[in-house]
Write an enzyme that holds these catalytic residues in place. Structure first.
Site, PDB file in Angstrom:
ATOM      1  N   SER A 268      -0.681  -1.298  -6.863  1.00 12.47           N
ATOM      2  CA  SER A 268      -1.392  -0.034  -7.075  1.00 12.47           C
ATOM      3  C   SER A 268      -1.921   0.079  -8.499  1.00 12.47           C
ATOM      4  O   SER A 268      -1.390  -0.528  -9.434  1.00 12.47           O
ATOM      5  CB  SER A 268      -0.454   1.145  -6.804  1.00 12.47           C
ATOM      6  OG  SER A 268       0.228   0.993  -5.587  1.00 12.47           O
TER       7      SER A 268
HETATM    8  N1  SAH Z   1       4.181  -0.355  -4.672  1.00 11.18           N
HETATM    9  C1  SAH Z   1       3.412  -1.565  -4.518  1.00 11.18           C
HETATM   10  C2  SAH Z   1       2.117  -1.299  -3.791  1.00 11.18           C
HETATM   11  C3  SAH Z   1       2.062  -2.082  -2.547  1.00 11.18           C
HETATM   12  S1  SAH Z   1       0.777  -1.752  -1.425  1.00 11.18           S
HETATM   13  C4  SAH Z   1       3.209  -2.226  -5.852  1.00 11.18           C
HETATM   14  O1  SAH Z   1       3.562  -1.636  -6.870  1.00 11.18           O
HETATM   15  O2  SAH Z   1       2.747  -3.363  -5.888  1.00 11.18           O
HETATM   16  C5  SAH Z   1       1.706  -1.197  -0.041  1.00 11.18           C
HETATM   17  C6  SAH Z   1       2.688  -2.160   0.581  1.00 11.18           C
HETATM   18  O3  SAH Z   1       3.269  -1.494   1.690  1.00 11.18           O
HETATM   19  C7  SAH Z   1       2.110  -3.461   1.135  1.00 11.18           C
HETATM   20  O4  SAH Z   1       2.765  -4.539   0.546  1.00 11.18           O
HETATM   21  C8  SAH Z   1       2.401  -3.389   2.637  1.00 11.18           C
HETATM   22  O5  SAH Z   1       2.709  -4.637   3.219  1.00 11.18           O
HETATM   23  C9  SAH Z   1       3.590  -2.462   2.664  1.00 11.18           C
HETATM   24  N2  SAH Z   1       3.838  -1.771   3.929  1.00 11.18           N
HETATM   25  C10 SAH Z   1       2.953  -1.263   4.818  1.00 11.18           C
HETATM   26  N3  SAH Z   1       3.616  -0.685   5.843  1.00 11.18           N
HETATM   27  C11 SAH Z   1       4.948  -0.820   5.584  1.00 11.18           C
HETATM   28  C12 SAH Z   1       6.146  -0.421   6.269  1.00 11.18           C
HETATM   29  N4  SAH Z   1       6.124   0.229   7.423  1.00 11.18           N
HETATM   30  N5  SAH Z   1       7.331  -0.738   5.701  1.00 11.18           N
HETATM   31  C13 SAH Z   1       7.403  -1.407   4.520  1.00 11.18           C
HETATM   32  N6  SAH Z   1       6.304  -1.807   3.839  1.00 11.18           N
HETATM   33  C14 SAH Z   1       5.100  -1.515   4.365  1.00 11.18           C
END
Ligand code: SAH
Length: 212
Positions: A60
């Site tokens: 993000s």
């Molecule tokens: N907080 C992260 C942002 C990641 S983007 C950072 O700092 O890098 C969002 C993430 O959520 C992705 O990696 C995606 O695979 C994950 N995601 C989507 N649905 C999900 C679920 N139901 N449970 C766990 N992770 C999930």
């Protein structure tokens, strides 16, 4: 140098845009974001943007990470659930702001990479789990706060129920075209929701998110 870039990020992207919580600004000024982006994107680690981390997912934008942390209003004693580990960066920032962080990712490749990075960076109060984060971690609930870094169709009920009384949950709510970051506080009358800023996250995919 990364320390200079990081200090500039804190000043220009965070403080001047209204992030006020000094603990959050301090944590953002300490976590080496360059360790959480792919090697080829290291030059851009402090850019004012989300960056690709592979598997169609992103780390993000720094401002969004800071805003989520600020909205959680942490004091340092909480046990936190972080849904959507991705790169592990948000979990690392939360680790500076709370006692214990449990982060959950549905894609095992990303979870493995994040676990390695968090260990290498020395975060001992973070545990990475693999699974559907929309269902939370019932065996570890309740949590003092829950951060969700992927867009959901609404406030995931199961996660809300894993909050302590007065605990806060932050989640981007809306569809693929854009969302609003919503903050829900657990209260006897049901979720007290405060609408926050427009945002854009990848979808939350799972039982209480969007379908596969
Ligand atoms: N907080 C992260 C942002 C990641 S983007 C950072 O700092 O890098 C969002 C993430 O959520 C992705 O990696 C995606 O695979 C994950 N995601 C989507 N649905 C999900 C679920 N139901 N449970 C766990 N992770 C999930």
């Amino acid at each position: 140098m990364s320390a200079d870039k990081r200090a500039r990020m804190v000043e220009w992207q965070l403080r001047r845009r209204g992030i006020e919580d000094e603990r959050v600004l301090d944590a953002m000024g300490r976590v080496p974001r360059e360790l959480f982006v792919p090697a080829e994107a290291r030059e851009c680690a402090y850019a004012d943007a989300a960056l690709s981390i592979g598997e169609g997912q992103t780390i993000s934008q720094p401002y969004m990470v800071a805003l989520i942390c600020e909205q959680l209003a942490l004091h340092g004693t909480e046990r936190i659930l972080d849904v959507g580990t991705g790169s592990g960066y948000q979990a690392a920032v939360l680790a500076q702001l709370a006692r214990e962080v449990h982060t959950i990712e549905r894609l095992p490749q990303l979870a493995d990479r994040a676990r390695e990075r968090l260990e290498a960076a020395g975060y001992e109060n973070v545990q990475v789990h693999v699974g559907d984060g929309t269902l939370g971690l019932p065996e570890l609930a309740p949590f003092g706060a829950i951060a969700i870094a992927a867009a959901a169709p609404g406030i995931p009920q199961t996660l809300y129920e894993q909050l302590e009384p007065r605990g806060r949950l932050v989640v981007p709510v809306g569809g693929g075209r854009g969302q609003r970051l919503e903050v829900a506080v657990r209260s006897p009358e049901g979720p007290a929701v405060v609408h926050s800023v427009p945002c854009r996250f990848v979808p939350l995919i799972g039982a209480e998110g969007f379908g596969e």
